[in-house]
Design an enzyme around this catalytic site. Sequence first.
Site, PDB file in Angstrom:
ATOM      1  N   SER A  58      41.797  32.418  41.885  1.00 56.12           N
ATOM      2  CA  SER A  58      42.066  33.200  42.892  1.00 56.12           C
ATOM      3  C   SER A  58      42.093  32.334  44.459  1.00 56.12           C
ATOM      4  CB  SER A  58      41.529  34.197  43.392  1.00 56.12           C
ATOM      5  OG  SER A  58      39.860  34.017  43.554  1.00 56.12           O
ATOM      6  N   LYS A  97      35.753  33.855  47.923  1.00 51.89           N
ATOM      7  CA  LYS A  97      36.634  34.282  48.613  1.00 51.89           C
ATOM      8  C   LYS A  97      36.601  33.972  50.152  1.00 51.89           C
ATOM      9  CE  LYS A  97      37.963  36.894  44.900  1.00 51.89           C
ATOM     10  NZ  LYS A  97      38.987  36.427  43.887  1.00 51.89           N
TER      11      LYS A  97
END
Length: 182
Positions: A58, A97
């Site tokens: 990601s 993230k």
Amino acid sequence: MPNEADYWQLKWEFARERRRLIKRKLLVCGCFAMISALLITICFFHVVLGIAMIKESSMVPRFNEGDMVIYRRLHIPFERGELVVFHQEQLGYDCIKRIVAVGGDTVDIPGDGQVYLNGEPLSEPYLYMTSTLPHDGIEYPLSVPEGFLFVMGDNREVSLDSRSQEIGLIRENEVLGYLPSD
């Protein structure tokens, strides 16, 4: 009165005993230094730094699956754009993230994938791939409550992040640390 041979014998034995004691002291000091260095290193990595392994793609291209990263544990005020590490209980591993919104912000992601922060389009030069994936039950615009973060991966097409109910908003106190931004 001792003769000269006895004198040299005693002097030799004394020197030998002294060398033995010096070796013993050096061994004890060396062991103490090694144990101290090990304990300081363990404390340093427990308090100041942490290590995480990237388990997903990601954050491509910055981090690839399998990469190891060292992150800072010391708390800083959370800022948009910073990379944070947090443990995701549902996934069973630490995630990395990017903070898109902090408490008090409003996030909107219409069908085209463009992220709007407080009504303004968000400039995201770090993006690898945008996404028009469904919102997985999250209603937009979304107001981020104080004490929470809205996070997303840079590779939006494959990122499981705050757009998903599985991850959702992250509590600030669940953040393990942060990485320097780009």
